[in-house]
Motif scaffolding. Structure first.
Motif, mmCIF file in Angstrom:
data_model
loop_
_atom_site.group_PDB
_atom_site.id
_atom_site.type_symbol
_atom_site.label_atom_id
_atom_site.label_comp_id
_atom_site.label_asym_id
_atom_site.label_seq_id
_atom_site.Cartn_x
_atom_site.Cartn_y
_atom_site.Cartn_z
ATOM 1 N N GLU A 218 45.135 57.430 63.770
ATOM 2 C CA GLU A 218 45.512 58.805 63.492
ATOM 3 C C GLU A 218 46.123 59.440 64.734
ATOM 4 O O GLU A 218 45.746 59.132 65.857
ATOM 5 C CB GLU A 218 44.291 59.618 63.062
ATOM 6 C CG GLU A 218 43.846 59.345 61.638
ATOM 7 C CD GLU A 218 42.838 60.359 61.160
ATOM 8 O OE1 GLU A 218 42.854 60.671 59.968
ATOM 9 O OE2 GLU A 218 42.048 60.840 61.993
ATOM 10 N N GLY A 219 47.071 60.361 64.493
ATOM 11 C CA GLY A 219 47.691 61.073 65.601
ATOM 12 C C GLY A 219 49.073 61.550 65.244
ATOM 13 O O GLY A 219 49.621 61.234 64.187
ATOM 14 N N GLN A 220 49.655 62.352 66.149
ATOM 15 C CA GLN A 220 51.027 62.802 65.970
ATOM 16 C C GLN A 220 51.966 61.610 66.138
ATOM 17 O O GLN A 220 51.783 60.781 67.030
ATOM 18 C CB GLN A 220 51.371 63.895 66.980
ATOM 19 C CG GLN A 220 50.670 65.198 66.742
ATOM 20 C CD GLN A 220 51.350 66.322 67.493
ATOM 21 O OE1 GLN A 220 52.553 66.504 67.402
ATOM 22 N NE2 GLN A 220 50.568 67.095 68.247
ATOM 23 N N LEU A 221 52.979 61.573 65.307
ATOM 24 C CA LEU A 221 53.894 60.429 65.261
ATOM 25 C C LEU A 221 55.186 60.747 65.999
ATOM 26 O O LEU A 221 55.777 61.806 65.831
ATOM 27 C CB LEU A 221 54.203 60.066 63.804
ATOM 28 C CG LEU A 221 55.236 58.963 63.563
ATOM 29 C CD1 LEU A 221 54.730 57.630 64.098
ATOM 30 C CD2 LEU A 221 55.550 58.858 62.071
ATOM 31 N N LEU A 222 55.618 59.802 66.837
ATOM 32 C CA LEU A 222 56.895 59.902 67.535
ATOM 33 C C LEU A 222 57.480 58.507 67.658
ATOM 34 O O LEU A 222 56.783 57.570 68.050
ATOM 35 C CB LEU A 222 56.719 60.522 68.925
ATOM 36 C CG LEU A 222 57.999 60.651 69.755
ATOM 37 C CD1 LEU A 222 58.926 61.675 69.132
ATOM 38 C CD2 LEU A 222 57.674 61.032 71.185
ATOM 39 N N ILE A 223 58.747 58.369 67.294
ATOM 40 C CA ILE A 223 59.429 57.076 67.383
ATOM 41 C C ILE A 223 60.562 57.207 68.388
ATOM 42 O O ILE A 223 61.430 58.073 68.249
ATOM 43 C CB ILE A 223 59.955 56.631 66.013
ATOM 44 C CG1 ILE A 223 58.780 56.429 65.046
ATOM 45 C CG2 ILE A 223 60.778 55.346 66.137
ATOM 46 C CD1 ILE A 223 59.178 56.009 63.660
ATOM 47 N N ASP A 224 60.549 56.359 69.412
ATOM 48 C CA ASP A 224 61.551 56.359 70.474
ATOM 49 C C ASP A 224 62.162 54.970 70.547
ATOM 50 O O ASP A 224 61.631 54.068 71.181
ATOM 51 C CB ASP A 224 60.899 56.744 71.797
ATOM 52 C CG ASP A 224 61.918 56.886 72.917
ATOM 53 O OD1 ASP A 224 63.115 56.887 72.618
ATOM 54 O OD2 ASP A 224 61.509 56.997 74.083
ATOM 55 N N GLY A 225 63.306 54.804 69.850
ATOM 56 C CA GLY A 225 63.905 53.477 69.792
ATOM 57 C C GLY A 225 63.032 52.524 69.000
ATOM 58 O O GLY A 225 62.706 52.761 67.838
ATOM 59 N N ASN A 226 62.591 51.448 69.648
ATOM 60 C CA ASN A 226 61.734 50.463 68.997
ATOM 61 C C ASN A 226 60.251 50.734 69.252
ATOM 62 O O ASN A 226 59.393 50.012 68.772
ATOM 63 C CB ASN A 226 62.094 49.053 69.508
ATOM 64 C CG ASN A 226 61.384 47.955 68.743
ATOM 65 O OD1 ASN A 226 61.330 47.986 67.511
ATOM 66 N ND2 ASN A 226 60.826 46.989 69.463
ATOM 67 N N THR A 227 59.955 51.787 69.997
ATOM 68 C CA THR A 227 58.576 52.094 70.361
ATOM 69 C C THR A 227 58.019 53.198 69.470
ATOM 70 O O THR A 227 58.664 54.223 69.270
ATOM 71 C CB THR A 227 58.483 52.527 71.831
ATOM 72 O OG1 THR A 227 59.040 51.502 72.658
ATOM 73 C CG2 THR A 227 57.038 52.755 72.243
ATOM 74 N N VAL A 228 56.807 52.975 68.945
ATOM 75 C CA VAL A 228 56.117 53.959 68.112
ATOM 76 C C VAL A 228 54.967 54.545 68.922
ATOM 77 O O VAL A 228 54.176 53.807 69.518
ATOM 78 C CB VAL A 228 55.568 53.322 66.815
ATOM 79 C CG1 VAL A 228 54.879 54.378 65.952
ATOM 80 C CG2 VAL A 228 56.689 52.653 66.046
ATOM 81 N N HIS A 229 54.887 55.884 68.962
ATOM 82 C CA HIS A 229 53.805 56.571 69.647
ATOM 83 C C HIS A 229 52.978 57.328 68.612
ATOM 84 O O HIS A 229 53.536 58.030 67.762
ATOM 85 C CB HIS A 229 54.342 57.561 70.685
ATOM 86 C CG HIS A 229 55.202 56.935 71.733
ATOM 87 N ND1 HIS A 229 54.715 56.507 72.947
ATOM 88 C CD2 HIS A 229 56.536 56.642 71.740
ATOM 89 C CE1 HIS A 229 55.699 56.004 73.667
ATOM 90 N NE2 HIS A 229 56.819 56.073 72.960
ATOM 91 N N LEU A 230 51.658 57.203 68.704
ATOM 92 C CA LEU A 230 50.731 57.979 67.883
ATOM 93 C C LEU A 230 49.725 58.623 68.826
ATOM 94 O O LEU A 230 49.003 57.928 69.554
ATOM 95 C CB LEU A 230 50.029 57.101 66.852
ATOM 96 C CG LEU A 230 50.853 56.848 65.583
ATOM 97 C CD1 LEU A 230 50.374 55.625 64.860
ATOM 98 C CD2 LEU A 230 50.802 58.067 64.671
ATOM 99 N N VAL A 231 49.707 59.940 68.817
ATOM 100 C CA VAL A 231 48.942 60.687 69.807
ATOM 101 C C VAL A 231 47.862 61.480 69.091
ATOM 102 O O VAL A 231 48.155 62.436 68.364
ATOM 103 C CB VAL A 231 49.848 61.627 70.617
ATOM 104 C CG1 VAL A 231 49.038 62.288 71.726
ATOM 105 C CG2 VAL A 231 51.018 60.849 71.194
ATOM 106 N N GLY A 232 46.616 61.060 69.263
ATOM 107 C CA GLY A 232 45.469 61.772 68.718
ATOM 108 C C GLY A 232 44.444 61.959 69.812
ATOM 109 O O GLY A 232 44.711 62.592 70.826
ATOM 110 N N GLN A 233 43.253 61.379 69.648
ATOM 111 C CA GLN A 233 42.283 61.407 70.723
ATOM 112 C C GLN A 233 42.667 60.429 71.834
ATOM 113 O O GLN A 233 42.271 60.598 72.979
ATOM 114 C CB GLN A 233 40.891 61.054 70.184
ATOM 115 C CG GLN A 233 40.362 62.061 69.172
ATOM 116 C CD GLN A 233 38.929 61.782 68.787
ATOM 117 O OE1 GLN A 233 38.116 61.410 69.634
ATOM 118 N NE2 GLN A 233 38.602 61.965 67.527
#
Length: 732
Positions: free
Chosen positions: A89-104
């Motif tokens: 779970e977390g906020q979703l951000l996609i930067d090119g081929n990298t996926v970021h999920l920011v929660g705890q």
């Protein structure tokens, strides 16, 4: 248009919340493309797809199972595709081929790898993912996260707020080179004090130098007069300007374009003159004021022909037809008229329907059969003069500048790229001239060679500020010819041959640039014979694998795809540089260009970077360097740029001896380094006019030094920065 994608939102208590539809206008069919996913925030949209994390309906029915998956819906087939499973779970951000999920925690994954790794717990709290009942975020010294995003200039940034404090915008780094959130907050006051000190210490002015290209004041208006526009006559012999006297009364002047002599002046308007246009033959001049009055003038000699009470409000736009037969006007009352400039009589008024468009721009198509209207939303419309009916809309454009020699319309594409395009009014087709151009084209030369672009809302000292900058480019090659910080208020124009560019500044001065005249070369400073590269000095290449090429006043320094650094504590001093002798106080300045795009690092666990800048050098243990530094943390991430000031004393960096300022690359084209006794001042600029200061620093160096340029590279590809306009001024 073949298909339309529609997202439908249903009540929140419905388990399946979104039912995307595909509408086919040709077959008159509607289909639900997918209904077996419960979409849960977060979501991420790109120009081609929609990404979201979701649970399938089957998983929702199985208690205790939470196999959250990352899906993509988009071109070409608009079908949901599972990219990753087991998504946290977390906020979703996609930067090119990298996926970021920011929660705890901050999770990162690769779309092609199919797994996530944690970068650790986040130093803030998010109400969506932290349990506040357990105390998280209750203390006032913690930052609450609002959102994360990807910036073109700074990579991944976050926006947060500390209780009782201002919003915080910060760059996220993954190599440990940045500050923690709390450190940034604690240092905010210290930085503001340092910035205040730097601003109160203005730089010592350098010796006068010619700009690129040279400029001159053609004439200076009376201090009791405000100039609000200008236009070249089609033959290029004179310039016509409207102005506002202190009365206030509006008048029109004609000036000699060669020497700036006032040829004629005629009063006429009772208020501010806001629009001026020449007919294509040069026979007529039309002006419009803030009260809706239009005046038609004979151009040579300057003489008033007709005074028209055309509109109830300010004139928004004026345009002559290609054969000078008609004059079109659009007003802030949203009415559109066509006039006969010979008689001053109205010959046509667009129907009431046109008022809904709120037109603020008007032009005639090259065949003189239709009128082009631009409205406040950036839409463009055709009106047929014969039938008086709406003839269609141009969905390709969101801004129009002027016509090119082939009678196509230069404008900005209405898409995410904002490219410059040429629109053909006869075939309703376009061709792309300049992909992803930045700024608004405000003037184009009649020969189509050159375009003036206005850029607003730029970053200074890492903050968004509002001021205007004009740049002139060769349209075909995108070569920049000049940059000026003047806020011209639509007071700029090219001569018909494209050679001369003129601007009226806010003080009533008309500046003229001869774009074909080459700048005077920088005066050579007498030096010893050891200097092999002109004014730059003696090349130093410890590894012998770099190349130095001097072309007139430009130095190209090519660093191969091997490790080249300037770090004495790691015994790496093989960065190529070019140095000349200096003594005592000095000011060094240089312009830096080139492709700053590092890819792949030679050091395990360290990001790829390249840099170029100024070097004040005593020996390998004691020096100061100011660099344009660009870093890429991983191959899938975007590159970020910084201004870096580094001081070395006895081989180490003293406390406060390394400063980083996040700036976009276009604001780091000029660097300036000053030594005043034991004080070092570092400045950066995007155009050589407006300078930004880094906090001053104190350093102890001997009187005899060397000063020049340096480049570093740890990337897996060669790096070739270009240095020009290099100058060194010595003494008080």
């Amino acid at each position: 248009m073949q298909r339309v994608l529609i997202w439908r939102q249903l009540p929140q208590d419905v388990e399946i919340r979104r039912h995307p539809l595909v509408v086919d206008p040709q077959e008159l069919s509607v289909a639900v493309i997918e209904e077996r996913w419960d979409v849960a925030r977060p979501e991420f949209r790109s120009s081609e797809a929609f990404y979201y994390t979701a649970l399938s309906v089957d998983d929702l029915r199985k208690r205790g199972i939470r196999n959250r998956q990352l899906l993509r819906v988009g071109l070409p087939d608009l079908k949901p595709k599972v990219l990753l499973s087991g998504v946290p779970e977390g906020q979703l951000l996609i930067d090119g081929n990298t996926v970021h999920l920011v929660g705890q925690q901050w999770w990162r994954g690769k779309l092609d790898a199919g797994q996530f790794t944690s970068a650790g717990s986040v130093p803030w709290f998010d109400r969506r993912y932290h349990d506040l009942t357990k105390g998280a975020g209750r203390t006032g010294d913690r930052v609450e996260l609002k959102f994360i995003a990807r910036s073109n200039h700074y990579g991944i940034v976050l926006c947060g707020r500390q209780r009782g404090g201002p919003a915080l915008l910060a760059q996220v780094l993954f190599d440990g080179s940045g500050l923690s959130i709390q450190q940034a907050i604690n240092r905010r006051k210290e930085k503001e004090e340092e910035d205040s000190l730097a601003r109160t210490s203005p730089p010592r002015p350098s010796t006068p130098r010619r700009l690129t290209p040279p400029r001159e004041v053609l004439w200076r208006a009376s201090p009791l007069r405000i100039v609000n526009g200008l236009a070249f006559s089609p033959d290029g012999k004179c310039i016509v300007t409207p102005s506002l006297d202190v009365s206030p009364k509006g008048s029109v002047q004609t000036w000699d374009a060669a020497d700036g002599r006032l040829l004629a002046e005629a009063p006429g308007h009772d208020t501010w003159v806001v629009r001026l246009v020449f007919s294509r033959s040069g026979k007529y001049v039309a002006t419009g004021d803030a009260k809706g009055v239009i005046m038609i003038w004979n151009a040579d000699p300057l003489r008033l022909l007709h005074r028209l009470q055309a509109h109830d409000k300010e004139i928004a736009s004026l345009a002559f037809s290609w054969d000078d037969r008609w004059l079109g006007s659009a007003g802030r009352d949203y009415r559109v008229f066509v006039w006969d400039p010979g008689t001053g009589k109205p010959v046509y008024q667009l129907p009431q329907e046109s008022r809904r468009m709120r037109a603020n721009w008007i032009a005639f198509t090259p065949d003189n059969k239709r009128i082009l209207l631009g409205d406040q939303s950036g839409a463009f419309w055709y009106w047929d003069l014969a039938s008086g009916r709406l003839a269609g809309r141009i969905e390709t454009l969101k801004w129009a500048s002027g016509f090119l020699p082939d009678k196509t319309l230069l404008g900005v594409a209405a898409d995410s790229t904002s490219s410059l395009v040429a629109w053909d009014c006869n075939t309703d087709t376009y061709r792309r001239l300049w992909p992803s151009a930045k700024g608004i084209p405000v003037a184009v030369s009649a020969d189509g060679r050159r375009v003036a672009v206005l850029q607003r809302d730029v970053f200074v000292d890492g903050r968004r500020t509002r001021f205007s900058r004009l740049r002139v480019f060769e349209l075909q090659t995108q070569k920049k010819l000049l940059a000026t910080p003047f806020d011209s208020r639509k007071c700029e124009a090219f001569s018909p041959d494209g050679r001369i560019f003129v601007v009226v500044d806010g003080h009533g001065q008309l500046w003229r640039w001869d774009l074909d005249q080459q700048p005077a070369p920088a005066p050579a400073t007498p030096e010893s014979v050891e200097h092999q590269l002109g004014a730059f000095g003696q090349p130093v290449d410890p590894d012998g694998d770099c190349s130095f090429q001097i072309d007139d006043t430009m130095l190209t320094l090519t660093v191969p795809d091997t490790l080249h650094e300037l770090t004495p504590d790691q015994s790496l001093m093989n960065a190529p540089r070019v140095l000349r002798r200096a003594h005592g106080d000095l000011l060094a300045e240089v312009k830096i260009e080139g492709r700053f795009q590092p890819a792949g690092s030679h050091i395990e666990g360290r990001p790829a970077h390249c840099s170029a800048g100024l070097l004040l050098f005593q020996d390998e243990q004691n020096y100061v360097r100011l660099e344009r530094y660009v870093v890429r943390h991983s191959p899938g991430d975007s590159a970020t740029s910084q201004a870096v000031l580094e001081i070395r004393q006895h081989g180490t960096i003293p406390k406060g001896g390394k400063l980083r300022a996040l700036m976009p690359q276009h604001e780091l084209r000029f660097l300036r380094l000053e030594r005043r006794a034991d004080k070092i001042l570092a400045l950066t600029s995007g155009d050589g006019f407006q300078w930004q200061y880094l906090p001053p620093r104190t350093v102890t160096l001997g009187p005899d030094l060397k000063v020049g340029v340096v480049a570093t590279n740890n990337s897996s590809q060669p790096f070739a920065p270009r240095f020009s306009q290099f100058s060194v001024v010595q003494g008080k």
